[in-house]
Design a protein around this motif. Sequence first.
Motif, PDB file in Angstrom:
ATOM      1  N   GLY A 396       0.674  -1.270  -0.122  1.00 12.72           N
ATOM      2  CA  GLY A 396      -0.044  -0.056   0.019  1.00 12.72           C
ATOM      3  C   GLY A 396       0.909   1.191   0.040  1.00 12.72           C
ATOM      4  O   GLY A 396       0.621   2.265  -0.565  1.00 12.72           O
ATOM      5  N   PRO A 398       5.255   2.887   1.061  1.00 14.33           N
ATOM      6  CA  PRO A 398       6.430   2.325   1.494  1.00 14.33           C
ATOM      7  C   PRO A 398       6.197   2.053   3.036  1.00 14.33           C
ATOM      8  O   PRO A 398       5.754   2.729   3.607  1.00 14.33           O
ATOM      9  CB  PRO A 398       7.191   3.635   1.332  1.00 14.33           C
ATOM     10  N   ASP A 420       7.564  -7.044   1.114  1.00 13.77           N
ATOM     11  CA  ASP A 420       7.074  -5.915   1.141  1.00 13.77           C
ATOM     12  C   ASP A 420       6.689  -5.781  -0.576  1.00 13.77           C
ATOM     13  O   ASP A 420       7.617  -5.728  -1.471  1.00 13.77           O
ATOM     14  CB  ASP A 420       8.169  -4.730   1.255  1.00 13.77           C
ATOM     15  N   THR A 421       5.380  -5.731  -0.741  1.00 17.65           N
ATOM     16  CA  THR A 421       5.112  -5.941  -2.042  1.00 17.65           C
ATOM     17  C   THR A 421       4.501  -4.777  -2.758  1.00 17.65           C
ATOM     18  O   THR A 421       3.675  -4.048  -2.208  1.00 17.65           O
ATOM     19  CB  THR A 421       3.895  -6.889  -2.371  1.00 17.65           C
ATOM     20  N   GLN A 424       0.017  -1.820  -7.811  1.00 15.99           N
ATOM     21  CA  GLN A 424      -1.074  -0.714  -8.366  1.00 15.99           C
ATOM     22  C   GLN A 424      -2.437  -1.565  -8.815  1.00 15.99           C
ATOM     23  O   GLN A 424      -2.245  -2.467  -9.497  1.00 15.99           O
ATOM     24  CB  GLN A 424      -0.471   0.259  -9.124  1.00 15.99           C
ATOM     25  N   THR A 425      -3.468  -0.570  -8.572  1.00 24.41           N
ATOM     26  CA  THR A 425      -4.805  -1.149  -9.213  1.00 24.41           C
ATOM     27  C   THR A 425      -4.571  -1.374 -10.688  1.00 24.41           C
ATOM     28  O   THR A 425      -5.040  -2.325 -11.142  1.00 24.41           O
ATOM     29  CB  THR A 425      -5.854   0.158  -8.889  1.00 24.41           C
ATOM     30  N   ASP A 511       5.399   6.601  -9.907  1.00 24.34           N
ATOM     31  CA  ASP A 511       6.091   6.460  -8.475  1.00 24.34           C
ATOM     32  C   ASP A 511       7.406   6.919  -8.881  1.00 24.34           C
ATOM     33  O   ASP A 511       8.001   6.504  -9.946  1.00 24.34           O
ATOM     34  CB  ASP A 511       6.026   5.387  -7.918  1.00 24.34           C
ATOM     35  N   ARG A 526       4.594   8.971  -4.791  1.00 26.19           N
ATOM     36  CA  ARG A 526       3.973   9.163  -5.865  1.00 26.19           C
ATOM     37  C   ARG A 526       4.592  10.722  -6.425  1.00 26.19           C
ATOM     38  O   ARG A 526       4.950  11.397  -5.791  1.00 26.19           O
ATOM     39  CB  ARG A 526       2.575   9.644  -6.011  1.00 26.19           C
ATOM     40  N   ARG A 537      -5.531   5.499  -1.773  1.00 26.69           N
ATOM     41  CA  ARG A 537      -5.228   6.415  -2.839  1.00 26.69           C
ATOM     42  C   ARG A 537      -6.173   7.601  -2.944  1.00 26.69           C
ATOM     43  O   ARG A 537      -7.292   7.252  -3.382  1.00 26.69           O
ATOM     44  CB  ARG A 537      -5.024   5.688  -4.013  1.00 26.69           C
TER      45      ARG A 537
HETATM   46  C1  WT7 Z   1       0.089   3.140  -5.139  1.00 29.06           C
HETATM   47  C2  WT7 Z   1      -0.899   2.298  -5.963  1.00 29.06           C
HETATM   48  C3  WT7 Z   1      -1.800  -2.357  -4.743  1.00 29.06           C
HETATM   49  C4  WT7 Z   1      -2.504  -2.279  -3.668  1.00 29.06           C
HETATM   50  C5  WT7 Z   1      -2.721  -1.361  -2.908  1.00 29.06           C
HETATM   51  C6  WT7 Z   1      -2.567   0.250  -3.414  1.00 29.06           C
HETATM   52  C7  WT7 Z   1       1.759   2.749  -3.516  1.00 29.06           C
HETATM   53  C8  WT7 Z   1       1.641   0.589  -3.325  1.00 29.06           C
HETATM   54  C9  WT7 Z   1       3.601   0.010  -2.307  1.00 29.06           C
HETATM   55  C10 WT7 Z   1       4.758  -0.412  -1.716  1.00 29.06           C
HETATM   56  C11 WT7 Z   1       5.644   1.656  -1.669  1.00 29.06           C
HETATM   57  C12 WT7 Z   1       3.527   1.261  -2.474  1.00 29.06           C
HETATM   58  C13 WT7 Z   1       2.355   3.465  -4.881  1.00 29.06           C
HETATM   59  C14 WT7 Z   1       1.470   2.929  -5.863  1.00 29.06           C
HETATM   60  N1  WT7 Z   1       2.080   1.598  -3.151  1.00 29.06           N
HETATM   61  N2  WT7 Z   1       2.446  -0.458  -2.755  1.00 29.06           N
HETATM   62  N3  WT7 Z   1       4.971  -1.719  -1.291  1.00 29.06           N
HETATM   63  N4  WT7 Z   1       5.800   0.419  -1.354  1.00 29.06           N
HETATM   64  N5  WT7 Z   1       4.519   2.313  -2.252  1.00 29.06           N
HETATM   65  O1  WT7 Z   1      -3.339   0.305  -4.800  1.00 29.06           O
HETATM   66  O2  WT7 Z   1      -4.749   2.417  -4.417  1.00 29.06           O
HETATM   67  O3  WT7 Z   1      -3.660   1.529  -6.575  1.00 29.06           O
HETATM   68  O4  WT7 Z   1      -2.163   2.621  -5.135  1.00 29.06           O
HETATM   69  O5  WT7 Z   1       0.387   2.667  -3.917  1.00 29.06           O
HETATM   70  O6  WT7 Z   1       2.499   4.738  -4.684  1.00 29.06           O
HETATM   71  O7  WT7 Z   1       1.550   3.777  -6.891  1.00 29.06           O
HETATM   72  P1  WT7 Z   1      -3.471   1.566  -5.331  1.00 29.06           P
END
Ligand code: WT7
Length: 657
Positions: A396, A398, A420-421, A424-425, A511, A526, A537
């Motif tokens: 979600g 960092p 740590d995965t 994004q959507t 990102d 971002r 987000r």
């Molecule tokens: C944005 C995507 C994908 C599931 C939840 C969010 C940030 C997501 C990480 C991580 C650093 C992360 C990014 C990305 N993000 N996981 N492990 N380390 N940043 O989905 O709502 O589409 O958001 O979440 O900024 O672009 P989302």
Amino acid sequence: MSTDHLKIKIISHPVPERLLDESKNPKPHIHSIERYKELYQESIANPTEFWGKHANEFLHWDKPFENVLSGGFEHGDVFWFKGGKLNASYNCVDRHAIKDPNKVAIIYEANEPGQHRSITYGQLFRDVCRFANVLKSHGLKKGDTVAIYMPMVPEAVVAFLACTRLGVIHSVVFAGFSSEALRNRIRDADSRFVITADEGRRGDKTIHIKKIVDAALKECPNVKRVFVFRRTGSEVPFDSSRDLWWHEEIEKQRPYCPPEIMDSEDPLFLLYTSGSTGKPKGILHTVAGYLLGTAVTFKYVFDYHEGDVYGCMADIGWITGHSYIVYGPLINGATTVLFESTPIYPTPSRYWETVEKHKITQFYTAPTAIRLLRKYGREYVDGRDLSSLRVIGSVGEPIQPEAWDWYNEVVGRNECAVIDTYWQTETGSIIVTPFPGATVTKPGSATLPSFGIDLAILDPITGKELEETEVEGVLAIRQPWPSMARTIYNDHGLYLKTYFQHYKNYYFTGDSVGRDADGYYWIRGRVDDVINVSGHRLSTAEIEAALIIHPSVAEAAVIGIHDDITGQSVHAFATLKQLQESVDVKELSLQVSKGIGSFASPRKIYIVKDLPKTRSGKIMRRILRKIVSGESDQLGDLSTLSDPSSIPILIETVKNS
Ligand code: WT7
């Protein structure tokens, strides 16, 4: 760009020995870094062979595909597995129900502790068929869209799968969104049906779901039917010319419904997400590629083995819930936990009681929950038997090294793989991640690319690829991967513009990222106007649009400010219309709760005389961020401001609020 901040000493963590001890644990699928590299190389050098092989291994095809990959980024005409036919719900349910109907598919951990129930694949199969027949009996057919606005109950999963059984496109709206946000999503997708519930329960709160739906539907004349699942049994408004009770409808239907055979590239679902514009985008995923991407990453990234009990704490209303509560686990025939409550209800031990009770082997949550539980202290974790855990994951945003260390030591007892995965959507499935049996981890780094993900770091200004190992830039992807989003619903132009036109021939993630000497990736955050509050987000433009609706507001600017628990928090600036002397900031806050949902409400609202702007009229949010963060002495070059004299007043206003 400087990489000095990468030089701080980071302690690496080898793969925990326990995971490699075959007398205690199943041998990890990816059991060494060499194996990872070998598979990764193959997936990049020969994606057609790699994905073709996996597509046949992971999915049941009613008609085999003729071709693995066609099209590309330039026209956004990527398609995978041309000519292939399959059905998502058949793949998620039928084949497992046929093989072992008594295997548990879903463990529903209800809001109240002690209230849990298991749903087997056999039962899930019958429930999905029954509800698919309900939808069919009301005229729903392939290609229609349906909005799902539901709490975290098994019937929500049944609703997803019943839609996909008929080829109906589901558009799930997180049940924390307001009626206006729901209305906008229903209208944008032209959903004719809504699947919902009477109420939801989360912690000690009741969510008045049906009332919110009713309010939304006042302005959705095309919605003909609303299916209402009875979750709490409280009295709720019911319009018998439109609404139908779930339990009454399923009684009428037989528990078999033949699956609709779909094309690989037919739409599977829509999920709205925020971007830099004021309007949420309907991200569209397609059947075969999405299912394959989530299935393969579920098995390898979580190192799933037969007999495991997998628990992801996300909400099904977000992509994490779609990919890693529902589709990834079910394609693999796994047992997936559906957790309705909160990490602190009734006490901050709730997660760990749940792990202990169901003997969860893989646990997946967000940094914001980890930070919150760390704040409560380890006494809520200690004393719980967490020995079933092998893999603990984060997603979600960092994850800070401090939170990572706590998760590793206190929850994982230094014996679990911490993953740590990053994804994004739009990516549909995990794209940067450690593999439990293979990757040496570093707290704060999502480490290395997943299979088929060809990463590049670009110079944000010139767009040139930065080829050295140790660089900082923006994160992009060179080649298509199966689970990538195919379009933005009804706006392919915006899809091309957002993801493929910033940097030609690359998918742009939005990102910024650093790569260290070992080739590890460190996601920084971002670069667009998207902020991340508790892993949600949010778009600054969307919040600004909600604020401006207030009759007193002339202009608004929204920024994200660091917060120890939620990652970022929303701070808003507003100027008032002429002749307007003051405004009740509570009203402004309400405006955001109404327009989006209370999770997007500003932590603080500053009413100011002027907003800092460039001579061309662009609001300089950078300056607002510095002022709120207490860095007014580091505002940098102000010469491009149209009126630098407004700054001291602004600083004063922020100080006094
Ligand atoms: C944005 C995507 C994908 C599931 C939840 C969010 C940030 C997501 C990480 C991580 C650093 C992360 C990014 C990305 N993000 N996981 N492990 N380390 N940043 O989905 O709502 O589409 O958001 O979440 O900024 O672009 P989302």
